[in-house]
Structure formats: structure tokens, C-alpha cells
Scaffold this active site. Structure first.
Site, PDB file in Angstrom:
ATOM      1  N   LYS A   1     -64.950 -17.070 -15.035  1.00 16.54           N
ATOM      2  CA  LYS A   1     -64.863 -18.513 -14.863  1.00 16.54           C
ATOM      3  C   LYS A   1     -65.856 -18.975 -13.798  1.00 16.54           C
ATOM      4  CE  LYS A   1     -61.553 -22.294 -14.305  1.00 16.54           C
ATOM      5  NZ  LYS A   1     -60.129 -22.684 -14.224  1.00 16.54           N
TER       6      LYS A   1
ATOM      7  N   SER B   1     -59.059 -26.173 -17.425  1.00 13.97           N
ATOM      8  CA  SER B   1     -60.442 -26.015 -17.022  1.00 13.97           C
ATOM      9  C   SER B   1     -61.032 -24.656 -17.390  1.00 13.97           C
ATOM     10  CB  SER B   1     -60.561 -26.218 -15.507  1.00 13.97           C
ATOM     11  OG  SER B   1     -59.813 -25.246 -14.805  1.00 13.97           O
TER      12      SER B   1
ATOM     13  N   SER C   1     -54.606 -25.262 -16.332  1.00 11.83           N
ATOM     14  CA  SER C   1     -55.964 -24.832 -16.664  1.00 11.83           C
ATOM     15  C   SER C   1     -56.063 -23.447 -17.277  1.00 11.83           C
ATOM     16  CB  SER C   1     -56.857 -24.907 -15.424  1.00 11.83           C
ATOM     17  OG  SER C   1     -57.142 -26.253 -15.112  1.00 11.83           O
TER      18      SER C   1
END
Length: 489
Positions: free
Chosen positions: A81, A156, A180
Site C-alpha cells: 500500500k 483506501s 479501508s
């Protein structure tokens, strides 16, 4: 052997026993990125030369090492990420301000994956500063849903979820403040697990005691998430937060047979969280349909939900405080260069008063008591009666998201089930209400709508009972295997 078709657990075994080399797996990984990433835009940074050197070293090490002495994820490639710091690999947080930032430190979750043998190959797309559950930014553009390229991949951890769905890799790291890990898992037919606070330490960070945002793991099965947790869970000397579940507990869970373990398990099911939270009818229908699967597996399934009336206040104030703590200097120092939603959240955090924080502390105390009552961890009857000696509901089943993946050109949904959304996080209440409780929660593929869009089921457990939650989620996942339906990309 096609390494991209294997689960993380099977791929790890194949690598350890040299049925395939780390270089072969890495080549397949990059070939898949080349094939699908121009379409979905999930991977935004690659370090191919570095990864090839690490794969060669991994193969040389395996040639002189017994399989049982190799690390548990020896040779598995992973992109990470883009909000998680990776020493020597660009980490932009989806912001033009940090478009060229190469950190010197590495977040603990990635440190632990690397120590377990993972080969880091690059970074996955995120919303700017991970704010919101739709993955787009001015640096790299929008990540698209592989089940319908006109739709959002969520966020996210949207880029991470898409790498899993498109078979680029079998494991991914992510983080979750308001959904997320869970929201993009639901949108992409994969699994996303938010652990109890302290299970994966929040270090390094400005506030190591922060509890609302949690780092975690994603995969295409609950079993592979358990494997990931056996590597990334555990205390850290830099974190003052108590770790309620050690890595060994996840390793022990992996060794258990799935069988028919849900006899006697009490499952509460809700579609509106007891607060009339708007949820699209097709999403609610999938939740109720799949609740019947749990009953068929032996669970007792009844309509029920904890009283979550304090959860909105707890989430909103804590999120505002945490975002202001992290980003107020960035916002102040770069006027006009940060998206409006981030500015709004930071301003709310800066405006919090001592009275606001005291009220939130009291509200969180009430919410904690309610969660203890519901799950029976306080010895009270979850139905509201007298003492029950610590019994209660084992799991809450609910929608992960309130709607199916929405059009990718939207910044966020303005309406859900006919109800207007006032802010960019309001449409995520199905996740944010649970975040506020501190409960572990996992999104598991629950099937598809008539149009072929994925729907996720959210399983929620008592704080600190992550293993018990994963045991139930794995039983459901093994019985249904919805994630085996791959997108056509």
C-alpha cells in the site's frame, strides 16, 4: 504449475519445497502486472531490478537450506500500500506533495512481511492520504474495479484489493480507519481483515497509542489472511498498546481442521445496524440470504445488533483528531495542494475543544459497555436480562458496504438507497460504526448481484477475540468459495 492460481499457503509450500523457484514466481507476477495493470491501474510503482536480485538470493538460499528452515513466506512477491513507508521504495500517499518521496524507514507491517521472506516489488494505488473509500488521486489517477471497469475499486486499500482480484499476487497489506480494508475487499470479491487494536502495532507513527486506524492484511481467502496474521501480528517494543492476540494463536488456527465448527455459535444479523442506516436492497438481500448458509453450517442465527448510538460521535471526533495530528502541518504548509475532503477533516480536528474530547471519552465508555454486554464479555445477558456468566453473541453479521461499487467518475456517492449523504464518509457508516467499537471485523465475499457486482459480508467479533472471529469466517468462506469467481480482466 501456474503460481498465480495458487493460494498464498500453497504457493509458500511450493516455494519452500522447490517445486517452483522464486524467480519463476516473480516473472509470473510481473507478467501479470504487464497484462492487467494498464487496464485497472492498481500498481503505481515497481522496483523490478531490486526484486529480481532478491529473488535470485532467495533461490540461492533455498538451495542450501532445509524447507522447514526457510521463512514462512519465502519468495512470495508483494506490492504494498502506497501509504505504508518502504525504505528505498517511493511512497507517495497519493499526494503530489510527496510524489517523489523515498523513505528511509519501513512500516512494521511490511518489515514483518519482509522478514517472513516476502519480496517487495512495488506499491499499490490509494486515495490521497488514504482519505475516503474510492481510490483516485492527482498523481496516478483512478483504480478501476476489475469486475466492471466503469466502477470504483473502493479504498483506501483499493489498489491492493485489485491486485488480489486480478491474480497479480495472493497477499496484500492494507490499513483501515473507516473501512479501508473492508470496503475495497467487498467491492473486489476478496477478504479484508481489521484486527483488534494492538494486534498489529501502529509503529512508527506520531501517536503509537492511536487505536482507530489499524494496519492489516488482505487475501483471496480467510485462510490466507490467517497465514498473513501469523506473520504480522504481535507486540513491538516501540508500541505501548497491549497486544491481545499473538502470532502463534493465528498459526494454531491454521492447523485446525475446518469441518463443521459452527454448532453452538450464536450469530446476530442486522442490515441497518439498529440505526436505520440506508443500505441498498440488493446488498441487504445478499446478507440475509447468506445468513441462512451460516444456519445450515450449524450456527444459531437471530436478528440482533448492539446499540451503536454513540458510535458516530466516537468515530467522527477520533478520526478528526487523528487526521489533524497527522496532516495539519501538511495542509497548512501546502495551501491549495490537498483535496477538500482532507482539509475539511483536518479543520474539524483542529476545532475540537476540551469539552468535545471529554464528551467523546464518556461516549466511548458507554459504547465499550454496550459491546461487552452484546458479546457477553461483561457477564451480562446480551438480550438485556440478568447475568449470564460471560455468554453472549459470538459474531455480528452485517453488510460491509451500504451499496454496490459505484461509478468510477464519482468522487463519492451523494445518495444511498434514496437518502442523501452529507459528507464523504457518511456512505461508509456500515464500516465506520464498527471501527468505533474497537471490534475485530472482516469482510468476506458473499456473492454477487444480478449484474455481477461483488457484495461483501462483514463478520464482527468481540474485542481481542480475533481468532474466534476468523474461525467462523473461515468456515463460511470454505463452504461458499465465492472468491474463486475471478474477474474477466
Amino acid at each position: 504449475m501456474d503460481p498465480l492460481s495458487l493460494s498464498a499457503r500453497d504457493l509458500a509450500a511450493a516455494l519452500r519445497h522447490r517445486r517452483i523457484s522464486a524467480r519463476e514466481v516473480l516473472e509470473a507476477h510481473f507478467a501479470r502486472i504487464d497484462a492487467v495493470n494498464p487496464t485497472v491501474n492498481a500498481v503505481v510503482t515497481q522496483v523490478r531490478e531490486q526484486a529480481h536480485a532478491q529473488a535470485l538470493a532467495a533461490d540461492e538460499h533455498a538451495a542450501v537450506t532445509a524447507p522447514e528452515d526457510l521463512p514462512p513466506m519465502h519468495g512470495i512477491p508483494m506490492t504494498h500500500k502506497d501509504t505504508h513507508a518502504t525504505a528505498g521504495i517511493r511512497t507517495t500517499s497519493g499526494s503530489p506533495i510527496f510524489a517523489d518521496l523515498v523513505p528511509r524507514d519501513t512500516d512494521v507491517v511490511i518489515e514483518r512481511f519482509q522478514r517472513a521472506g516476502v519480496i517487495s516489488t512495488g506499491k499499490n494505488n490509494v486515495p490521497e492520504f488514504a482519505a475516503g473509500s474510492h481510490t483516485y488521486n492527482e498523481v496516478f489517477g483512478t483504480t478501476l474495479n476489475p469486475y466492471d471497469l466503469s466502477r470504483s475499486a473502493g479504498g483506501s486499500s483499493g489498489g491492493a484489493a485489485v491486485t488480489l482480484a486480478t491474480r497479480i499476487q495472493p497477499l496484500a497489506d492494507g490499513s483501515d480507519m473507516g473501512g479501508s480494508l473492508r470496503n475495497p475487499a467487498a467491492f473486489n470479491n476478496v477478504v479484508g481483515f481489521r484486527a483488534s487494536p494492538g494486534v498489529v502495532p501502529n509503529v512508527p507513527g506520531r501517536d503509537p497509542r492511536a487505536w482507530l486506524g489499524q494496519k492489516g492484511a488482505m487475501a483471496r481467502s480467510v485462510e490466507d489472511v490467517i497465514l498473513a496474521m501469523s506473520v504480522i501480528a504481535g507486540p513491538d517494543s516501540r508500541s505501548p498498546v497491549w497486544c491481545p492476540t499473538l502470532a502463534g494463536a493465528f498459526s494454531s488456527l491454521l492447523a485446525e481442521e475446518v469441518g463443521r465448527p459452527l454448532a453452538g455459535v450464536r450469530v446476530a444479523v442486522t442490515t441497518d445496524f439498529g440505526l436505520d442506516v440506508p443500505v441498498e436492497g440488493e446488498v441487504a438481500g445478499v446478507v440475509l440470504r447468506e445468513a441462512e448458509v451460516l444456519a445450515e453450517l450449524g450456527a444459531s442465527v437471530v436478528p440482533a445488533c448492539p446499540r451503536l448510538r454513540d458510535a458516530d460521535r466516537v468515530f467522527e471526533a477520533t478520526r478528526a483528531f487523528d487526521m489533524a495530528l497527522s496532516l495539519r502541518e501538511v495542509v497548512a504548509g501546502h495551501p491549495g495542494q490537498v483535496k477538500d475532503e482532507v482539509i475539511w477533516n483536518v479543520e474539524r480536528g483542529v476545532a475540537l475543544t476540551a469539552e468535545d474530547l471529554m464528551e467523546v471519552a464518556v461516549a466511548r465508555g458507554r459504547l465499550d459497555q454496550e459491546i461487552g454486554r452484546f458479546f457477553g464479555t461483561d457477564g451480562a445477558d446480551p438480550s438485556g436480562g440478568g447475568a449470564k456468566g460471560g455468554t453472549g453473541y459470538d459474531v455480528l453479521l452485517a453488510p460491509t458496504t451500504q451499496l454496490v461499487p459505484f461509478p468510477a467518475e464519482w468522487t463519492w456517492p451523494q445518495e444511498v438507497a434514496g437518502e442523501r449523504m452529507g459528507t464523504y464518509v457518511e456512505w461508509m457508516r456500515s464500516a465506520t460504526l464498527i471501527s468505533a467499537t474497537g471490534c475485530p471485523a472482516i469482510s468476506v465475499p458473499g456473492g454477487f448481484t444480478a449484474a455481477g457486482l461483488p457484495v461483501g459480508l462483514q463478520f464482527v467479533g468481540a474485542p481481542g477475540r480475533d481468532v474466534d472471529l476468523l474461525r467462523v469466517a473461515r468456515a463460511y468462506d470454505e463452504a461458499t468459495r465465492h472468491a474463486e469467481r475471478a474477474p474477466a480482466v
